[in-house]
Design an enzyme around this catalytic site. Structure first.
Site, short mmCIF file in Angstrom:
data_model
loop_
_atom_site.label_atom_id
_atom_site.label_comp_id
_atom_site.label_asym_id
_atom_site.label_seq_id
_atom_site.Cartn_x
_atom_site.Cartn_y
_atom_site.Cartn_z
CB SER A 1 -0.81 0.34 1.30
OG SER A 1 -1.49 -0.68 0.97
CD GLU B 1 0.73 19.11 -9.07
OE1 GLU B 1 2.08 20.14 -9.54
OE2 GLU B 1 1.89 18.31 -8.52
CB SER B 2 -4.36 15.19 -5.87
OG SER B 2 -5.37 15.54 -4.78
CB CYS C 1 -6.07 19.78 -8.91
SG CYS C 1 -4.47 20.27 -8.86
#
Length: 147
Positions: free
Chosen positions: A81, A88-89, A109
């Site tokens: 994981s 940008e995210s 984004c």
């Protein structure tokens, strides 16, 4: 409505210019594209260094800015994981090596191009099949801006 939403007022509408890092494509204004990328028949899904390099390659190809990268290995399966936090995210992953399956989220984004991550991830893990979903985050933002 939750108590948190009642206590935190919405951000003021900008007086001029575009919303910070929002995308305007002629049809709509939205926060960014969120891709769900499912890799099937994938290999090397326990290789932490390969995953980290794949994330870095995606960040570069997509035109994003890496802030933090963390990948965790679960024992005894070796499944991973991980998350790359971006200006940008984010990019995230969960792998199921016993099923040769990996689930990636790529949300970006601004001018970043998350679709460029698809081929990089498919090739890095030798996927035999790939499914991609696209969601336009914040697509109704204009309707919810403070007046």
């Amino acid at each position: 409505m939750s108590q948190f939403l009642k206590l935190v007022p919405p951000a003021p509408a900008p007086e001029e210019g575009p919303l910070d890092h929002f995308v305007e494509d002629g049809e709509r204004i939205y926060a960014g594209r969120h891709l769900t990328i499912d890799l099937y028949g994938a290999s090397d899904l326990t290789d932490q260094s390969r995953m980290e390099q794949a994330f870095r390659d995606c960040v570069t190809a997509c035109g994003a800015t890496l802030l933090h990268l963390h990948v965790h290995t679960f024992l005894p399966s070796g499944g991973l994981s991980g998350v790359a936090v971006l200006a940008e995210s984010h990019i995230s992953v969960h792998t199921w090596p016993e099923a040769a399956y990996a689930a990636f989220d790529v949300f970006m984004c601004g001018d970043a191009e998350p679709e460029r991550a698809v081929d990089i991830l498919a090739q890095a893990f030798s996927a035999t099949a790939v499914e991609v979903g696209t969601h336009y985050r914040g697509a109704d933002i204009k309707q919810h801006l403070p007046k």
